[in-house]
Design an enzyme around this catalytic site. Structure first.
Site, mmCIF file in Angstrom:
data_model
loop_
_atom_site.group_PDB
_atom_site.id
_atom_site.type_symbol
_atom_site.label_atom_id
_atom_site.label_comp_id
_atom_site.label_asym_id
_atom_site.label_seq_id
_atom_site.Cartn_x
_atom_site.Cartn_y
_atom_site.Cartn_z
ATOM 1 N N LYS A 22 22.062 -38.591 90.442
ATOM 2 C CA LYS A 22 22.266 -39.079 89.069
ATOM 3 C C LYS A 22 23.533 -38.488 88.466
ATOM 4 C CE LYS A 22 20.021 -37.008 85.519
ATOM 5 N NZ LYS A 22 20.842 -36.516 84.399
ATOM 6 N N ASN A 23 23.674 -37.165 88.553
ATOM 7 C CA ASN A 23 24.792 -36.532 87.846
ATOM 8 C C ASN A 23 26.133 -36.720 88.554
ATOM 9 O OD1 ASN A 23 23.066 -35.829 85.854
ATOM 10 N ND2 ASN A 23 22.873 -33.682 86.450
ATOM 11 N N CYS A 117 20.213 -32.318 71.107
ATOM 12 C CA CYS A 117 19.454 -32.698 72.294
ATOM 13 C C CYS A 117 18.271 -31.756 72.395
ATOM 14 C CB CYS A 117 20.385 -32.559 73.495
ATOM 15 S SG CYS A 117 19.602 -32.598 75.091
ATOM 16 N N ARG A 122 24.347 -28.504 72.676
ATOM 17 C CA ARG A 122 25.246 -29.201 73.582
ATOM 18 C C ARG A 122 26.451 -29.847 72.897
ATOM 19 N NH1 ARG A 122 21.595 -32.397 77.896
ATOM 20 N NH2 ARG A 122 23.470 -32.211 79.141
ATOM 21 N N ASP A 306 18.904 -26.980 86.340
ATOM 22 C CA ASP A 306 18.094 -28.184 86.550
ATOM 23 C C ASP A 306 16.933 -27.969 87.531
ATOM 24 O OD1 ASP A 306 19.757 -29.468 84.795
ATOM 25 O OD2 ASP A 306 20.898 -30.546 86.333
ATOM 26 N N ARG A 398 14.385 -41.053 83.830
ATOM 27 C CA ARG A 398 15.830 -40.885 83.640
ATOM 28 C C ARG A 398 16.478 -40.313 84.902
ATOM 29 N NH1 ARG A 398 17.539 -38.522 77.903
ATOM 30 N NH2 ARG A 398 19.500 -38.928 78.934
HETATM 31 N N1 EPU Z 1 29.175 -26.543 76.149
HETATM 32 C C1 EPU Z 1 29.892 -26.230 75.018
HETATM 33 N N2 EPU Z 1 30.947 -27.024 74.683
HETATM 34 C C2 EPU Z 1 31.307 -28.110 75.416
HETATM 35 C C3 EPU Z 1 30.587 -28.433 76.574
HETATM 36 C C4 EPU Z 1 29.515 -27.614 76.929
HETATM 37 O O1 EPU Z 1 29.579 -25.272 74.325
HETATM 38 O O2 EPU Z 1 32.276 -28.792 75.047
HETATM 39 C C5 EPU Z 1 28.020 -25.712 76.547
HETATM 40 C C6 EPU Z 1 26.684 -26.460 76.520
HETATM 41 O O3 EPU Z 1 26.134 -26.508 75.244
HETATM 42 C C7 EPU Z 1 25.866 -25.658 77.508
HETATM 43 C C8 EPU Z 1 26.919 -25.190 78.530
HETATM 44 O O4 EPU Z 1 28.184 -25.347 77.896
HETATM 45 O O5 EPU Z 1 25.302 -24.550 76.873
HETATM 46 C C9 EPU Z 1 26.948 -25.932 79.836
HETATM 47 O O6 EPU Z 1 26.821 -27.326 79.598
HETATM 48 P P1 EPU Z 1 27.539 -28.413 80.470
HETATM 49 O O7 EPU Z 1 28.627 -29.044 79.666
HETATM 50 O O8 EPU Z 1 27.893 -27.889 81.814
HETATM 51 O O9 EPU Z 1 26.374 -29.488 80.633
HETATM 52 P P2 EPU Z 1 26.571 -31.038 80.718
HETATM 53 O O10 EPU Z 1 27.844 -31.329 81.410
HETATM 54 O O11 EPU Z 1 26.308 -31.653 79.399
HETATM 55 C C10 EPU Z 1 25.486 -31.361 83.083
HETATM 56 C C11 EPU Z 1 24.348 -32.134 83.648
HETATM 57 C C12 EPU Z 1 23.049 -31.492 83.192
HETATM 58 C C13 EPU Z 1 23.017 -30.052 83.696
HETATM 59 C C14 EPU Z 1 24.253 -29.295 83.169
HETATM 60 C C15 EPU Z 1 24.358 -27.890 83.690
HETATM 61 C C16 EPU Z 1 25.294 -34.341 83.821
HETATM 62 C C17 EPU Z 1 25.313 -35.748 83.350
HETATM 63 N N3 EPU Z 1 24.452 -33.525 83.200
HETATM 64 O O12 EPU Z 1 25.353 -31.433 81.669
HETATM 65 O O13 EPU Z 1 22.000 -32.226 83.793
HETATM 66 O O14 EPU Z 1 21.861 -29.403 83.258
HETATM 67 O O15 EPU Z 1 25.452 -30.014 83.542
HETATM 68 O O16 EPU Z 1 24.408 -27.882 85.074
HETATM 69 O O17 EPU Z 1 26.007 -33.987 84.747
HETATM 70 C C18 EPU Z 1 19.777 -32.976 84.056
HETATM 71 O O18 EPU Z 1 20.148 -33.657 85.027
HETATM 72 O O19 EPU Z 1 18.559 -32.785 83.793
HETATM 73 C C19 EPU Z 1 20.774 -32.356 83.189
HETATM 74 C C20 EPU Z 1 20.482 -31.945 81.955
#
Ligand code: EPU
Length: 419
Positions: A22-23, A117, A122, A306, A398
């Site tokens: 998915k990701n 969320c 996030r 995850d 999802r």
């Molecule tokens: N963060 C910030 N600012 C930003 C971006 C992120 O503060 O601009 C923080 C977030 O709030 C969080 C941390 O950085 O505390 C890490 O978040 P990240 O951005 O890595 O998460 P994401 O990219 O939104 C992806 C996966 C998630 C997975 C996380 C961590 C996708 C579509 N989603 O989310 O997947 O948990 O990386 O590995 O790739 C899931 O599949 O269940 C899922 C939630």
């Protein structure tokens, strides 16, 4: 609303095919916006999140065709506008992934700002400051991120926090920027590497994906390619956890063992016999004792957030005490209260859960609060005595394709019901 009803206590045994990640497919779908010619993505899992992102780009006028063989074909020749609306973005935050490619290729993008969320606040500040560093003009008004640029310019960007979709968004922007972009403190997740490999096949010049420093030489155009998505490491880990928690044996096929080192290490520590081949992984827990393990989530290659909830369920029925520390998201412990409804013994202190293994859990009605929490409740239900009903399984859908069918084939007594 659909529910899963599980009659627990069956030892799982068998093989299961793993779907595409998915990701990985979500950024790949966003990357199709960069292609000047038609593109095909293969091994696409049939998931709600995938159809949401497909709807986002289709809504812009891109031609999107899904066939019965798990492929998606796209053509951007028909694109009409560059808006990702609130109605779709609010159902899936990863829609933000269209921002980078749109502003890079079309010079404009309007994406609804994702709200809060269940698992954490996030924010997307790193996505936005990175694009600004590349010369995009960004305003946030009326709930929308409005980004414009003539042509993005290469920049050195040091990300404050390791962010997966942030790295992906900036990577997709950098490939069409003028000059060199260096992304430092980049995410090293396999899904980032998969995206980079696809972009390279499309004509991008990228070095260092899979390390914390990615260097991109911008090019002027990218072409559509035929690309197959990597296997889902979290789905894989979840099915292996189903073997461990039921004292059974499961072999995951079409998997990618090298993306799961930290997780496999923990299965071994928990007492399982783990064997791998080129594209399969087996966890065998027969005649073995499940032991509690300590877990600390961190960015890849450390243990993934995850998989945290699934290991919590395992710890709940293991021997000993396991301490689980969640460091990525501030509110990703909502499964704790639900697991306790099944009889788990867990003490929660902030983002640390101290789990004392119990000899058994007992079935009860429980409610999924997010995707991976739902997986942990299904696992706990498989191990519990009697009937567990998991409500709000739209969360499960999802990220897991036909979870009840795959588990049934391994021997589980599980069914989906309406109402
Ligand atoms: N963060 C910030 N600012 C930003 C971006 C992120 O503060 O601009 C923080 C977030 O709030 C969080 C941390 O950085 O505390 C890490 O978040 P990240 O951005 O890595 O998460 P994401 O990219 O939104 C992806 C996966 C998630 C997975 C996380 C961590 C996708 C579509 N989603 O989310 O997947 O948990 O990386 O590995 O790739 C899931 O599949 O269940 C899922 C939630």
């Amino acid at each position: 609303m659909q529910k899963l009803i599980i009659e627990g206590g069956v030892t799982l045994d068998g093989d299961v095919d793993i779907s595409g990640a998915k990701n990985a497919v979500l950024p790949l779908l966003a990357a199709t916006l960069l292609a000047e010619t038609p593109m095909t993505i293969r091994n696409v899992p049939r998931l709600k999140d995938v159809s949401t992102l497909a709807a986002v780009i289709e809504g812009m006028g891109v031609t999107v065709e899904t066939d019965e063989h798990h492929n998606i074909h796209t053509n951007t020749a028909t694109i009409q506008h560059f808006v990702a609306p609130y109605d779709l973005v609010r159902t899936m935050r990863a829609s933000i992934l269209v921002l980078g490619p749109m502003v890079a290729r079309y010079g404009e993008a309007e994406v609804s700002l994702p709200g809060g969320c269940a698992i954490g606040s996030r924010p997307v500040n790193i996505h936005l400051t990175g694009l600004e560093a590349m010369g995009a003009r960004i305003v946030v008004e009326e709930g929308y991120i409005r980004a414009t640029a003539k042509r993005l310019k290469g920049a050195k960007i040091v990300m404050d926090i390791v962010t997966v979709t942030g790295t992906e968004n900036l990577l997709m922007a950098a490939v069409l920027a003028e000059g060199t972009t260096v992304l430092e403190n980049a995410a090293r997740e396999p899904e980032v590497v998969d995206l980079a490999n696809c972009l390279i096949a499309m004509g991008a010049k990228i070095k260092g994906a899979g390390t914390d420093k990615i260097t991109v030489e911008g090019v002027t155009s990218l072409q559509g390619v035929d690309y197959s998505v990597l296997p889902d490491r979290i789905e894989t880990g979840t099915f292996l956890a189903a073997a461990a928690i039921t004292g059974g044996r499961v072999r995951t096929l079409k998997a990618a063992p090298d993306t799961l080192d930290a997780v496999l290490h923990k299965f071994t520590e928990a007492g399982a016999l783990v064997t791998t081949g080129a594209d399969w992984i087996e966890v065998d827990m027969r005649d073995r004792t499940l032991k509690a393990v300590d877990i600390r989530t961190d960015p890849y290659p450390a243990f993934p957030t995850d998989m945290q909830a699934q290991f919590m369920a395992m710890n709940a029925v293991s021997r000993g005490i396991g301490v689980i520390v969640e460091t990525i998201f501030e509110n990703r412990m909502m499964h704790v209260a639900e697991l306790m409804r099944l009889g788990a013994n867990i003490r929660l202190e902030g983002n640390t859960a101290i789990v004392a293994g119990m000899p058994y859990l007992k079935g009860a009605p429980v409610m999924a609060t997010d995707l991976r929490a739902s997986a942990s409740l299904v696992l706990a239900g498989l191990a519990a005595q009697g009937k567990t009903t998991v409500d709000r399984i739209y969360h499960t859908d999802r990220g897991y394709e036909r979870i009840e069918e795959k588990l049934s084939r391994l021997g589980a007594r599980i069914q989906r019901v309406n109402g």
